[in-house]
Scaffold this motif. Structure first.
Motif, PDB file in Angstrom:
ATOM      1  N   PHE A  63     -60.469 -44.289 -42.013  1.00 47.62           N
ATOM      2  CA  PHE A  63     -59.458 -43.388 -41.516  1.00 47.62           C
ATOM      3  C   PHE A  63     -60.124 -42.375 -40.669  1.00 47.62           C
ATOM      4  O   PHE A  63     -59.281 -41.983 -39.964  1.00 47.62           O
ATOM      5  CB  PHE A  63     -59.246 -42.455 -42.840  1.00 47.62           C
ATOM      6  CG  PHE A  63     -58.478 -43.138 -43.951  1.00 47.62           C
ATOM      7  CD1 PHE A  63     -57.129 -43.467 -43.714  1.00 47.62           C
ATOM      8  CD2 PHE A  63     -58.960 -43.625 -45.049  1.00 47.62           C
ATOM      9  CE1 PHE A  63     -56.479 -44.409 -44.686  1.00 47.62           C
ATOM     10  CE2 PHE A  63     -58.547 -44.507 -46.101  1.00 47.62           C
ATOM     11  CZ  PHE A  63     -57.011 -44.887 -45.911  1.00 47.62           C
ATOM     12  N   LEU A  64     -61.334 -42.496 -40.115  1.00 49.08           N
ATOM     13  CA  LEU A  64     -61.634 -41.714 -39.100  1.00 49.08           C
ATOM     14  C   LEU A  64     -61.299 -42.054 -37.579  1.00 49.08           C
ATOM     15  O   LEU A  64     -60.958 -41.285 -37.101  1.00 49.08           O
ATOM     16  CB  LEU A  64     -63.212 -41.554 -38.981  1.00 49.08           C
ATOM     17  CG  LEU A  64     -64.007 -40.681 -39.704  1.00 49.08           C
ATOM     18  CD1 LEU A  64     -65.621 -40.544 -39.375  1.00 49.08           C
ATOM     19  CD2 LEU A  64     -63.502 -39.326 -39.391  1.00 49.08           C
ATOM     20  N   TYR A 113     -58.368 -23.798 -39.636  1.00 48.91           N
ATOM     21  CA  TYR A 113     -59.366 -24.908 -40.413  1.00 48.91           C
ATOM     22  C   TYR A 113     -58.291 -25.876 -40.703  1.00 48.91           C
ATOM     23  O   TYR A 113     -56.991 -25.431 -41.407  1.00 48.91           O
ATOM     24  CB  TYR A 113     -59.977 -24.415 -41.552  1.00 48.91           C
ATOM     25  CG  TYR A 113     -61.253 -23.430 -41.236  1.00 48.91           C
ATOM     26  CD1 TYR A 113     -61.920 -23.582 -40.492  1.00 48.91           C
ATOM     27  CD2 TYR A 113     -61.525 -22.364 -42.298  1.00 48.91           C
ATOM     28  CE1 TYR A 113     -62.835 -22.738 -40.065  1.00 48.91           C
ATOM     29  CE2 TYR A 113     -62.484 -21.625 -41.964  1.00 48.91           C
ATOM     30  CZ  TYR A 113     -63.486 -21.671 -41.020  1.00 48.91           C
ATOM     31  OH  TYR A 113     -64.410 -20.908 -40.629  1.00 48.91           O
ATOM     32  N   ALA A 114     -58.239 -27.162 -40.493  1.00 48.58           N
ATOM     33  CA  ALA A 114     -57.683 -28.368 -41.052  1.00 48.58           C
ATOM     34  C   ALA A 114     -58.495 -28.876 -42.049  1.00 48.58           C
ATOM     35  O   ALA A 114     -59.413 -29.729 -41.598  1.00 48.58           O
ATOM     36  CB  ALA A 114     -57.142 -29.196 -40.017  1.00 48.58           C
ATOM     37  N   LEU A 115     -58.081 -28.794 -43.226  1.00 54.74           N
ATOM     38  CA  LEU A 115     -59.069 -29.355 -44.172  1.00 54.74           C
ATOM     39  C   LEU A 115     -58.446 -30.760 -44.621  1.00 54.74           C
ATOM     40  O   LEU A 115     -57.352 -30.765 -45.273  1.00 54.74           O
ATOM     41  CB  LEU A 115     -59.355 -28.514 -45.426  1.00 54.74           C
ATOM     42  CG  LEU A 115     -59.778 -26.990 -45.086  1.00 54.74           C
ATOM     43  CD1 LEU A 115     -59.837 -26.293 -46.508  1.00 54.74           C
ATOM     44  CD2 LEU A 115     -61.012 -26.964 -44.291  1.00 54.74           C
ATOM     45  N   VAL A 116     -59.161 -31.771 -44.319  1.00 52.73           N
ATOM     46  CA  VAL A 116     -58.506 -33.145 -44.455  1.00 52.73           C
ATOM     47  C   VAL A 116     -59.360 -34.068 -45.425  1.00 52.73           C
ATOM     48  O   VAL A 116     -60.589 -34.154 -45.079  1.00 52.73           O
ATOM     49  CB  VAL A 116     -58.377 -33.689 -43.087  1.00 52.73           C
ATOM     50  CG1 VAL A 116     -57.580 -35.117 -43.068  1.00 52.73           C
ATOM     51  CG2 VAL A 116     -57.442 -32.820 -42.085  1.00 52.73           C
ATOM     52  N   ASN A 117     -58.605 -34.566 -46.509  1.00 58.15           N
ATOM     53  CA  ASN A 117     -59.322 -35.625 -47.131  1.00 58.15           C
ATOM     54  C   ASN A 117     -59.697 -36.716 -46.482  1.00 58.15           C
ATOM     55  O   ASN A 117     -59.206 -36.886 -45.576  1.00 58.15           O
ATOM     56  CB  ASN A 117     -58.404 -36.123 -48.464  1.00 58.15           C
ATOM     57  CG  ASN A 117     -58.384 -35.019 -49.740  1.00 58.15           C
ATOM     58  OD1 ASN A 117     -58.944 -34.003 -49.525  1.00 58.15           O
ATOM     59  ND2 ASN A 117     -58.195 -35.513 -50.631  1.00 58.15           N
ATOM     60  N   SER A 118     -60.857 -37.405 -46.938  1.00 56.12           N
ATOM     61  CA  SER A 118     -61.419 -38.450 -46.336  1.00 56.12           C
ATOM     62  C   SER A 118     -60.370 -39.895 -46.196  1.00 56.12           C
ATOM     63  O   SER A 118     -60.632 -40.904 -45.686  1.00 56.12           O
ATOM     64  CB  SER A 118     -62.840 -38.810 -46.708  1.00 56.12           C
ATOM     65  OG  SER A 118     -62.920 -39.165 -48.090  1.00 56.12           O
ATOM     66  N   ASP A 119     -59.566 -39.707 -47.069  1.00 59.17           N
ATOM     67  CA  ASP A 119     -58.645 -40.914 -47.423  1.00 59.17           C
ATOM     68  C   ASP A 119     -57.197 -40.680 -46.727  1.00 59.17           C
ATOM     69  O   ASP A 119     -56.193 -40.817 -47.332  1.00 59.17           O
ATOM     70  CB  ASP A 119     -58.369 -41.302 -49.011  1.00 59.17           C
ATOM     71  CG  ASP A 119     -58.010 -40.176 -49.690  1.00 59.17           C
ATOM     72  OD1 ASP A 119     -57.908 -39.032 -49.170  1.00 59.17           O
ATOM     73  OD2 ASP A 119     -57.764 -40.434 -50.962  1.00 59.17           O
ATOM     74  N   GLY A 154     -54.195 -29.544 -51.180  1.00 57.91           N
ATOM     75  CA  GLY A 154     -55.551 -29.597 -50.549  1.00 57.91           C
ATOM     76  C   GLY A 154     -56.096 -30.779 -49.896  1.00 57.91           C
ATOM     77  O   GLY A 154     -57.083 -31.048 -49.296  1.00 57.91           O
ATOM     78  N   ALA A 155     -55.054 -32.060 -50.072  1.00 62.56           N
ATOM     79  CA  ALA A 155     -55.346 -33.257 -49.299  1.00 62.56           C
ATOM     80  C   ALA A 155     -55.348 -33.017 -47.907  1.00 62.56           C
ATOM     81  O   ALA A 155     -55.850 -33.730 -47.064  1.00 62.56           O
ATOM     82  CB  ALA A 155     -54.276 -34.293 -49.957  1.00 62.56           C
ATOM     83  N   THR A 174     -61.387 -40.525 -54.808  1.00 72.93           N
ATOM     84  CA  THR A 174     -62.465 -40.069 -55.008  1.00 72.93           C
ATOM     85  C   THR A 174     -62.629 -39.837 -56.798  1.00 72.93           C
ATOM     86  O   THR A 174     -63.574 -39.944 -57.311  1.00 72.93           O
ATOM     87  CB  THR A 174     -62.822 -38.864 -54.634  1.00 72.93           C
ATOM     88  OG1 THR A 174     -61.703 -37.904 -54.655  1.00 72.93           O
ATOM     89  CG2 THR A 174     -63.008 -38.920 -53.133  1.00 72.93           C
ATOM     90  N   LEU A 175     -61.370 -39.489 -57.382  1.00 76.53           N
ATOM     91  CA  LEU A 175     -61.548 -39.401 -58.973  1.00 76.53           C
ATOM     92  C   LEU A 175     -59.930 -39.864 -59.313  1.00 76.53           C
ATOM     93  O   LEU A 175     -58.837 -39.316 -58.849  1.00 76.53           O
ATOM     94  CB  LEU A 175     -61.497 -38.055 -59.081  1.00 76.53           C
ATOM     95  CG  LEU A 175     -61.904 -37.557 -60.611  1.00 76.53           C
ATOM     96  CD1 LEU A 175     -63.211 -38.352 -61.096  1.00 76.53           C
ATOM     97  CD2 LEU A 175     -62.286 -36.179 -60.763  1.00 76.53           C
TER      98      LEU A 175
END
Length: 339
Positions: free
Chosen positions: A20-21, A82-88, A169-170, A224-225
């Motif tokens: 995804f990066l 801030y753009a808080l972005v999940n790793s997926d 939060g995703a 992740t969970l």
């Protein structure tokens, strides 16, 4: 100070970073990109350094979960947004411009969520956020495009910009000033419900949370969970009760919490009938943990709480009893009672 920082929290997620990066780097020319690493033991950091040298790395001292992981990392990142972005998360072309324009045009808007679609089935909304979140009187969250396990197809029905109660939060955009003034995420939550708690605290301070459909991302979800993990059940049930203690209006505080705990008990019985004994135990464990923490959380209450925090009285009743499973049907129904 950067205009916008895209911050991806990572823990042993090298495979997700590999996948995804590239989209984040390709479509985020306006931003400085960070990977905030929760002391990974895999090859995550080496992979980023070798393949994406322009990405900055913030290394946390341990695996502190979503809440403290971001709190620790953002102390070292200087940006207006801030753009808080999940790793997926897979982002799309021009995903940042509508958000930046929204912030620039609306000073009171301090938190924004994009449209979140399902990476595995891109015609449908994704469970964790969809087209923006709300809660009912008893703290149960739901979204435009997702009510409990019913997920809508994206037919353009939420191609708008509207006010929300909570943003997922995703993929969570917030003004850095607001984030730090509110004290960031509640670290005792570890993970789950912390973004709803932060949005509720923001609303209590007069901030506005918005949804902007001009920005589109795709989320794998549960990478992740997993949804069926008892640990997730424990965190969701416990954190929801803690959030209510902190943020509910004083009037009716204890009744709402008591009734919510009764509903939790019914959920536990339902898990029993389905043979999901570990989830019933997770709810019992969540309630015991809540009892231990409740006095501490009563002390976290602020002087002012908004009175009209909920959109419907009981989403549980509307969904399971009235069989209303689509957002527009709920709001076309006479069951939409706020008092």
């Amino acid at each position: 100070m950067d205009k916008i920082a895209v911050v991806i929290l990572n823990w042993n997620g090298v495979k997700l970073l590999e996948q995804f990066l590239p989209s984040v780097v390709q479509f985020s020319e306006e931003a400085t990109i960070y990977v905030a690493d929760n002391a990974s033991t895999d090859d995550s950091i080496n992979f980023v350094r070798q393949n994406f040298p322009t990405i900055k790395i913030v290394q946390n001292s341990g695996n502190h979960g979503f809440a403290k992981g971001y709190n620790d990392a953002l102390k070292h990142i200087d940006a207006e947004i801030y753009a808080l972005v999940n790793s997926d998360i897979e982002v799309t072309a021009n995903w940042l411009q509508p958000i930046i324009q929204n912030f620039d045009a609306e000073i009171q808007t301090t938190i924004i969520q994009p449209k979140i679609l399902d990476f595995k089935n891109k015609e449908y909304f994704e469970y964790a956020g969809a087209a923006g979140g709300f809660i009912d009187k008893y703290g149960f969250p739901f979204c435009r495009g997702r009510i409990f396990d019913t997920i809508e197809k994206d037919n353009g029905q939420y191609n708008d910009n509207c006010e929300l109660f909570w943003a997922s939060g995703a993929c969570f955009f917030i003004r850095s000033k607001t984030y730090h003034e509110l004290g960031g995420f509640d670290e005792s939550f570890f993970a789950h419900q912390e973004e709803i708690d932060l949005c509720w605290r923001a609303a209590n301070e007069g901030h506005i949370i918005k949804y902007n459909s001009g920005s589109v991302v795709y989320h794998v979800g549960g990478a992740t969970l997993q949804q069926g993990n008892p640990r997730k059940t424990f965190l969701n049930f416990r954190n929801s009760l803690l959030m209510l203690v902190k943020n509910l209006p004083k009037k009716g505080l204890f009744f709402v919490i008591f009734f919510r705990m009764v509903l939790d008990g019914i959920a536990g019985i339902r898990f029993l009938t389905q043979g999901k004994f570990s989830h019933t135990f997770a709810i019992l464990k969540a309630h015991f943990s809540f009892y231990c923490l409740s006095l501490r959380y009563l002390k976290k209450r602020k002087d002012f709480q908004i009175q009209q925090y909920y959109t419907v009285k009981s989403i549980v009743y509307l969904y399971y009893i009235s069989k209303l499973a689509v957002f527009k049907d709920i709001f076309n129904s006479k069951q939409n009672i706020k008092n």
